[in-house]
Design an enzyme around this catalytic site. Structure first.
Site, mmCIF file in Angstrom:
data_model
loop_
_atom_site.group_PDB
_atom_site.id
_atom_site.type_symbol
_atom_site.label_atom_id
_atom_site.label_comp_id
_atom_site.label_asym_id
_atom_site.label_seq_id
_atom_site.Cartn_x
_atom_site.Cartn_y
_atom_site.Cartn_z
ATOM 1 N N LYS A 1 0.883 -1.178 0.000
ATOM 2 C CA LYS A 1 0.000 0.000 0.000
ATOM 3 C C LYS A 1 0.915 1.220 0.000
ATOM 4 O O LYS A 1 1.343 1.695 1.051
ATOM 5 C CB LYS A 1 -0.909 -0.045 1.245
ATOM 6 C CG LYS A 1 -2.356 0.358 0.973
ATOM 7 C CD LYS A 1 -3.248 0.116 2.173
ATOM 8 C CE LYS A 1 -4.513 0.937 2.086
ATOM 9 N NZ LYS A 1 -5.540 0.402 1.176
HETATM 10 C C1 LIG Z 1 -6.705 -0.391 0.868
HETATM 11 C C2 LIG Z 1 -7.113 -0.928 -0.470
HETATM 12 C C3 LIG Z 1 -7.992 -2.009 -0.619
HETATM 13 C C4 LIG Z 1 -8.782 -2.578 0.519
HETATM 14 O O1 LIG Z 1 -7.989 -3.180 1.489
HETATM 15 P P1 LIG Z 1 -8.560 -3.359 2.960
HETATM 16 O O2 LIG Z 1 -7.445 -4.044 3.669
HETATM 17 O O3 LIG Z 1 -9.768 -4.187 2.862
HETATM 18 O O4 LIG Z 1 -8.836 -2.001 3.468
HETATM 19 C C5 LIG Z 1 -8.169 -2.524 -1.894
HETATM 20 N N1 LIG Z 1 -7.573 -2.008 -2.972
HETATM 21 C C6 LIG Z 1 -6.749 -0.947 -2.869
HETATM 22 C C7 LIG Z 1 -6.108 -0.413 -4.074
HETATM 23 C C8 LIG Z 1 -6.513 -0.389 -1.615
HETATM 24 O O5 LIG Z 1 -5.721 0.671 -1.512
#
Ligand SMILES: *Cc1c(COP(=O)(O)O)cnc(C)c1O
Length: 304
Positions: free
Chosen positions: A158
């Site tokens: 992320k």
């Molecule tokens: C954060 C995010 C998600 C969802 O992840 P969670 O862990 O469920 O919050 C999905 N796709 C992208 C691109 C993200 O940034």
């Protein structure tokens, strides 16, 4: 956005208005930083709980590992700091944003002596796509922008810079009158939303995209567990946009979007054009879990 009192920065609390960085912060210029989005819910018994705190902190460290960033704190220290940030701000529920970034120092592309900095902010944040979206579903549009190729960005992480792609897609979808974008991968298969994973349901079978170009969502993982516990079959398998068009049901998952039904894609009604039975039962269980009403999933809650 609603301010809170304090933000945790590099090991200590500072006032909200003093949580500033230098203009030559490396991450601000080149986008190499990692972050998390976490939710804390007010439980029915009056306590508050962070949903899957350990998994979020683990992913923050994994994102940093992928990006060759060494976080100068232990996982335990970050977990503790997240809980303390909620406490010091008297927050019963809301959103938590830990971010790891490279501070000022060297200005070249190559980070040299730039310090690795960590901040944790928390603020009240209601339903991301609106109450109406959770109840009746949203309209989505396949984006003209593809999700990152797996060898141009590291999609298991992320990373702040990845979200330029998400913003392009989201802006386009909103400008065209839709609620959210759906990005395909570079081979043309469905990948994910601008910040959400996607599920489809056909003849009682759930399908979600395998973990290639999309993020390994913690809500995605939770939904897979909930569905399996309900005796539903879940397949992680590639699918195309037309398979979505003819699905009985579809929904997005994410910490921000929670579990948002999709009622229309590219002007094609999905199923009955309203949240279907599988979506509804999983959504209901999900909200019961986060509010501490499902003892079986207590392990997912970290009480504040
Ligand atoms: C954060 C995010 C998600 C969802 O992840 P969670 O862990 O469920 O919050 C999905 N796709 C992208 C691109 C993200 O940034």
């Amino acid at each position: 956005m609603e301010k809170t009192k304090k933000i945790w920065m590099d090991g200590k609390f500072v006032n909200w208005d003093d949580a500033n960085v230098h203009i030559l912060t490396h991450t601000l210029h080149y986008g190499l930083g990692v972050f998390e989005g976490i939710r804390c819910y007010r439980c029915d018994d009056g306590r508050s709980a962070v949903f899957r705190l350990k998994e979020h902190t683990d992913r923050l460290f994994e994102s940093a590992h992928i990006m060759l960033i060494e976080i100068p704190f232990t996982r335990d220290a970050i977990n503790k700091a997240i809980l303390e940030t909620l406490k010091i701000n008297d927050m019963k529920e809301g959103y938590i944003r830990p971010i790891v970034f490279l501070g000022d120092g060297s200005m070249g592309i190559l980070p040299k002596n730039n310090p690795v900095r960590v901040a944790i902010a928390a603020w009240p944040w209601g339903v991301y796509l609106g109450e109406e979206a959770l109840k009746n579903g949203i309209r989505i549009k396949v984006s003209t922008y593809a999700r990152h190729h797996v060898n141009s960005m590291m999609t298991k992480a992320k990373v702040t810079g990845h979200y330029v792609n998400s913003i392009l897609a989201k802006r386009e979808a909103i400008a065209d009158g839709y609620d959210e974008a759906l990005l395909l991968d570079t081979e043309g298969y469905v990948s994910e939303g601008s910040g959400e994973n996607i599920f489809i349901v056909k003849n009682g079978l759930l399908k979600t995209t395998p973990l290639t170009s999309n993020l390994k969502g913690i809500t995605r993982d939770s939904v897979m567990r909930i569905a399996k516990d309900k005796g539903l079959e879940v397949k992680e398998e590639r699918f195309t946009r037309d398979e979505l068009y003819i699905a009985d049901e579809a929904f997005f998952t994410g910490t921000a979007a929670e579990l948002t039904p999709i009622r229309e894609a590219d002007r094609r009604t999905i199923g009955q054009g309203k949240p279907g039975p599988v979506t509804k039962t999983i959504q209901e269980t999900f909200f019961n879990i986060v509010k501490g009403k499902e003892k079986k999933y207590e392990g997912w809650l970290a009480y504040v």
